[in-house]
Design a protein around this motif. Structure first.
Motif, PDB file in Angstrom:
ATOM      1  N   ASP A  81       0.843  -1.198   0.000  1.00 48.16           N
ATOM      2  CA  ASP A  81       0.000   0.000   0.000  1.00 48.16           C
ATOM      3  C   ASP A  81       0.888   1.262   0.000  1.00 48.16           C
ATOM      4  OD1 ASP A  81      -2.268  -1.709   0.043  1.00 48.16           O
ATOM      5  OD2 ASP A  81      -2.122  -1.846   2.223  1.00 48.16           O
ATOM      6  N   ASP A  82       0.803   2.074   1.049  1.00 45.86           N
ATOM      7  CA  ASP A  82       1.592   3.315   1.053  1.00 45.86           C
ATOM      8  C   ASP A  82       2.812   3.241   1.972  1.00 45.86           C
ATOM      9  OD1 ASP A  82       0.276   3.235   3.427  1.00 45.86           O
ATOM     10  OD2 ASP A  82      -0.544   5.265   3.327  1.00 45.86           O
ATOM     11  N   GLN A  83       3.262   2.002   2.263  1.00 47.53           N
ATOM     12  CA  GLN A  83       4.457   1.845   3.096  1.00 47.53           C
ATOM     13  C   GLN A  83       5.515   1.017   2.379  1.00 47.53           C
ATOM     14  OE1 GLN A  83       2.031   0.576   6.748  1.00 47.53           O
ATOM     15  NE2 GLN A  83       3.889   1.466   7.635  1.00 47.53           N
ATOM     16  N   CYS A  84       6.763   1.341   2.652  1.00 46.86           N
ATOM     17  CA  CYS A  84       7.875   0.658   2.025  1.00 46.86           C
ATOM     18  C   CYS A  84       8.875   0.266   3.111  1.00 46.86           C
ATOM     19  CB  CYS A  84       8.517   1.609   1.015  1.00 46.86           C
ATOM     20  SG  CYS A  84       9.317   0.787  -0.348  1.00 46.86           S
ATOM     21  N   VAL A  85       9.318  -1.001   3.114  1.00 48.25           N
ATOM     22  CA  VAL A  85      10.285  -1.447   4.115  1.00 48.25           C
ATOM     23  C   VAL A  85      11.508  -2.040   3.427  1.00 48.25           C
ATOM     24  CG1 VAL A  85       8.532  -1.891   5.877  1.00 48.25           C
ATOM     25  CG2 VAL A  85       9.218  -3.733   4.344  1.00 48.25           C
ATOM     26  N   ASP A  86      12.656  -1.954   4.121  1.00 48.71           N
ATOM     27  CA  ASP A  86      13.882  -2.571   3.624  1.00 48.71           C
ATOM     28  C   ASP A  86      13.775  -4.082   3.780  1.00 48.71           C
ATOM     29  OD1 ASP A  86      15.083  -0.120   3.087  1.00 48.71           O
ATOM     30  OD2 ASP A  86      15.890   0.047   5.121  1.00 48.71           O
ATOM     31  N   ILE A  87      14.274  -4.811   2.799  1.00 49.49           N
ATOM     32  CA  ILE A  87      14.315  -6.268   2.894  1.00 49.49           C
ATOM     33  C   ILE A  87      15.710  -6.764   2.551  1.00 49.49           C
ATOM     34  CG2 ILE A  87      11.863  -6.745   2.502  1.00 49.49           C
ATOM     35  CD1 ILE A  87      12.538  -7.247  -0.468  1.00 49.49           C
ATOM     36  N   ALA A  88      16.060  -7.906   3.137  1.00 49.36           N
ATOM     37  CA  ALA A  88      17.350  -8.554   2.894  1.00 49.36           C
ATOM     38  C   ALA A  88      17.215  -9.994   3.377  1.00 49.36           C
ATOM     39  CB  ALA A  88      18.464  -7.836   3.647  1.00 49.36           C
ATOM     40  N   GLY A  99      -3.677  -6.237   0.555  1.00 45.46           N
ATOM     41  CA  GLY A  99      -2.477  -5.407   0.455  1.00 45.46           C
ATOM     42  C   GLY A  99      -1.945  -5.362  -0.969  1.00 45.46           C
ATOM     43  N   LEU A 100      -1.762  -4.156  -1.482  1.00 44.43           N
ATOM     44  CA  LEU A 100      -1.188  -3.989  -2.828  1.00 44.43           C
ATOM     45  C   LEU A 100       0.325  -4.034  -2.674  1.00 44.43           C
ATOM     46  CD1 LEU A 100      -1.634  -3.456  -5.826  1.00 44.43           C
ATOM     47  CD2 LEU A 100      -1.580  -0.997  -5.289  1.00 44.43           C
TER      48      LEU A 100
END
Ligand code: ZN
Length: 141
Positions: A81-88, A99-100
């Motif tokens: 949606d309107d949130q972005c998180v770091d991934i690793a 959830g989009l």
């Protein structure tokens, strides 16, 4: 086109081999779905490889299934949606059906990840509530 091969089957199991995961882009267009080959009835599990410095080309949501993403390699961002998180490596995200979602691999290595898809709110018991300890003779000895 999939490189998933059935290697063994019994009354209560199906075993498949996907080959080297790093080779999925060449052998399976970057994504291997396991439900059909394993005859799974409660989940769809896929393994995917996103090449270095590549965005997943589409955003999507689901009708009734939640998804759990498990990142095995690479680094980037995951947007819901309107949130972005770091991934690793080691990141785990559960996304509700509505959830989009979309993701990018901003690293110089392949991003290998597992997606487990199951019907939201379908799990009634799990771990030791569902597991049954029984005596058995190991056949590998
Ligand atoms: Zn999905």
């Amino acid at each position: 086109m999939s490189n998933v091969k059935k290697v063994a089957e019994g009354t209560n199991f199906t075993a498949v081999d996907m080959g080297k995961l790093a080779l999925l882009p060449e052998t399976a267009n970057g994504k291997a779905f396991l439900k059909e080959m394993t005859k799974a009835t409660g989940t769809e599990i896929s393994l995917s490889v996103l090449p270095a410095r590549t965005d997943l080309p589409i955003f999507h949501s689901h009708k009734q299934n939640e998804e759990t993403y498990i990142i095995l390699s690479g680094e980037g961002k995951f947007q819901v949606d309107d949130q972005c998180v770091d991934i690793a490596e080691g990141s785990v995200l559960r996304v509700a059906p509505a959830g989009l979602r979309g993701m990018t691999n901003s690293s110089d290595e392949q991003m290998i990840y597992i997606v487990i898809q199951s019907k939201e709110n379908s799990l009634e018991q799990y771990s030791m509530e569902d597991g049954v300890l029984l005596e058995a003779t190991p056949l590998w000895k």
